[in-house]
Design a protein around this motif. Structure first.
Motif, PDB file in Angstrom:
ATOM      1  N   UNK B 180       0.806  -1.224   0.000  1.00 36.84           N
ATOM      2  CA  UNK B 180       0.000   0.000   0.000  1.00 36.84           C
ATOM      3  C   UNK B 180       0.836   1.269   0.000  1.00 36.84           C
ATOM      4  N   UNK B 181       2.150   1.122   0.201  1.00 40.86           N
ATOM      5  CA  UNK B 181       3.010   2.309   0.218  1.00 40.86           C
ATOM      6  C   UNK B 181       3.464   2.703  -1.182  1.00 40.86           C
ATOM      7  N   UNK B 182       3.150   1.869  -2.189  1.00 41.93           N
ATOM      8  CA  UNK B 182       3.571   2.176  -3.558  1.00 41.93           C
ATOM      9  C   UNK B 182       2.822   3.391  -4.075  1.00 41.93           C
ATOM     10  N   UNK B 183       3.474   4.132  -4.979  1.00 45.04           N
ATOM     11  CA  UNK B 183       2.833   5.320  -5.546  1.00 45.04           C
ATOM     12  C   UNK B 183       2.991   5.333  -7.059  1.00 45.04           C
ATOM     13  N   UNK B 184       2.217   6.162  -7.705  1.00 44.82           N
ATOM     14  CA  UNK B 184       2.326   6.334  -9.153  1.00 44.82           C
ATOM     15  C   UNK B 184       2.617   7.804  -9.426  1.00 44.82           C
TER      16      UNK B 184
END
Lengths: 271, 230
Positions: B180-184
């Motif tokens: 859930x810490x991934x970003x775009x």
């Protein structure tokens, strides 16, 4: 050095066959020895646009299957002596094409011609992949519509992965040819702009061909537009594109709407 | 104190113990068979080092000197022969490994030769070319960076974050392995779909005021946030 050029688009009806004939004739007019090869097996049209439909005896499939020799299937143009046509079969379908068969024909054509222009069928299936398989360069014909641009993008992806050159780690040289550019609609802002198209496709521009009755008229009489009326705007745009293919630097003209006499008299805006 | 200590009689105690040995069964031609051994050794050097090896000669008919030569050939390859099986006792000299009988079959647990330490897999993927319509880039080991644009109809799937330095017109799915810490991030957002760890937004849900601007998407709890970068 012979060059294999595929004219492709993904989407149908954008002007691949018209562009193949026009570019082929323009290259032949400047002294290059050219063969245009119809890969649209089952739905052939190039013979009609070239005005050679009544002289077809053998076709691409006959040569692939060894029924006829290449020299028997090649048809010389009546107007230009260094322009030839290799027609497709109308009675067979694309499954009759084989990778090896196409490879050996292209290899043989390379020894005889300066330019081998492959008219690809629409779609991304066997016919289209085999038409681009052995290409050194590609002309991606695109209309200023989102559907056409997205399909062209898909085809560029395939040119970068499914061709012999790509598999050897080299690059097929790609050019975008924008056709059916409607100057009136462009003026009203109803079409994708040239900048938008080039931004999406990230590929150099070869030319812009305006939508024109001259193209239709030429097809109907079975003549490449560059031969039928060399002074017309689409013919000049194709001739410029052909010169760019040969490595010349030619200034790019963006077609604009001309106001007719009546429009000017009535003070109407270009529409 | 005249009693002398009687030296204690040392008892010879014999114990039986069984070991698992590799059994080699040479076949004719011996030269060809030795080449096979060499091929095995080339694939995994040290495979037989320190392992007991027994020669079963029942499949071949060798003379005494031939047996001696074979044993020596194996020793040259660092394979020490513990015993010989399946030949007449008369053929085995004292300088050779002893004749063994009564061997029983057992299943040998082949331990895999230790592989040379593998390089740690890269945890990021860099794409220098535009990602075209119809192409799908799946990289679950970490971040994906695209220098060009991602076209309409293309998709990027990453275990980590996704960075796009061109326009994002296709789909981007980050943190697919439950991160859930991934970003775009993208220079220009015109995405068809954005997803992080299973939470997604389609083009219709993305605020129109963000269009054509640099933006980032991240998860705040269960809600995907998209904000301009400048």
């Amino acid at each position: 050095m012979a060059k294999v050029l595929v004219v492709t688009s993904g989407k149908g009806g954008v002007g691949k066959t018209t562009s193949t004939a026009a570019l082929g004739a323009a290259l032949a007019q400047s002294g290059e020895k050219v063969v245009v090869v119809d890969f649209d097996v089952g739905l052939r049209n190039l013979d009609l646009v070239m005005g050679a439909e009544r002289r077809v005896v053998f076709d691409l499939i006959n040569v692939v299957q060894g029924v006829a020799k290449l020299s028997q299937a090649l048809i010389r143009d009546k107007r230009l002596e260094n322009l030839w046509l290799l027609p497709a079969s109308q009675t067979r379908d694309k499954d009759a094409l084989t990778d090896e068969g196409v490879g050996s024909i292209i290899a043989e054509l390379r020894t005889k011609f300066d330019w081998i222009i492959c008219d690809s069928p629409a779609g991304i299936e066997r016919g289209a992949t085999l038409a681009m398989r052995y290409a050194d360069e590609a002309v991606i014909v695109t209309n200023p519509e989102v559907s056409s641009v997205r399909d062209s993008d898909r085809i560029i992806g395939m040119l970068d992965s499914k061709t012999v050159k790509a598999e050897k780690g080299e690059q097929v040289k790609k050019h975008v040819l924008i056709t059916r550019y409607d100057t009136a609609r462009a003026a009203r802002g109803e079409m994708l702009t040239i900048e938008d198209i080039l931004e999406i496709l990230a590929t150099p521009l070869l030319g812009i061909i305006p939508e024109s009755q001259d193209v239709l008229r030429a097809s109907n009489v079975g003549s490449p537009v560059t031969l039928n009326n060399a002074a017309s705007t689409p013919a000049r745009a194709y001739t410029d594109a052909a010169r760019r293919l040969m490595g010349e630097t030619v200034a790019m003209l963006v077609p604009t709407a001309r106001k007719g006499l009546m429009d000017r008299l009535l003070g109407r805006r270009a529409a | 104190m005249g009693a002398r200590a009687e030296p204690k009689r040392q008892q010879v105690r014999l114990r039986g113990r069984s070991y698992v040995a590799f059994v080699f069964c040479p076949v004719v031609p011996i030269v060809g068979w030795l080449e096979e051994i060499d091929a095995t050794l080339a694939r995994s050097p040290g495979f037989f080092v320190g392992k007991p090896v027994v020669l079963d000669l029942s499949a071949v008919d060798l003379s005494q000197s031939a047996i001696a030569h074979l044993v020596a050939s194996l020793e040259n390859r660092n394979i020490r022969v513990l015993g010989i099986e399946g030949v007449e006792a008369a053929l085995v000299t004292t300088s050779m490994p002893p004749l063994l009988t009564g061997g029983r079959h057992c299943v040998v647990q082949q331990s895999k030769p230790e592989k040379p330490e593998a390089k740690p897999k890269p945890t990021s993927l860099l794409l220098e070319n535009p990602v075209r319509s119809g192409q799908s880039v799946i990289f679950t080991e970490g971040d994906v960076t695209v220098l060009g644009s991602v076209s309409s109809g293309a998709e990027i799937v990453a275990g980590g974050s996704i960075h796009i330095y061109g326009t994002l017109r296709g789909r981007a799915m980050a943190g697919v392995n439950g991160n859930p810490a991934a970003r775009i991030y993208c220079q220009k957002i015109e995405a068809e779909l954005l997803a992080i760890d299973g939470y997604y937004q389609t083009a219709e849900q993305i605020d129109v005021t963000l269009r054509n601007r640099p933006a980032q998407a991240w998860l705040e709890g269960d809600i995907m946030k998209i904000t301009p970068l400048n």
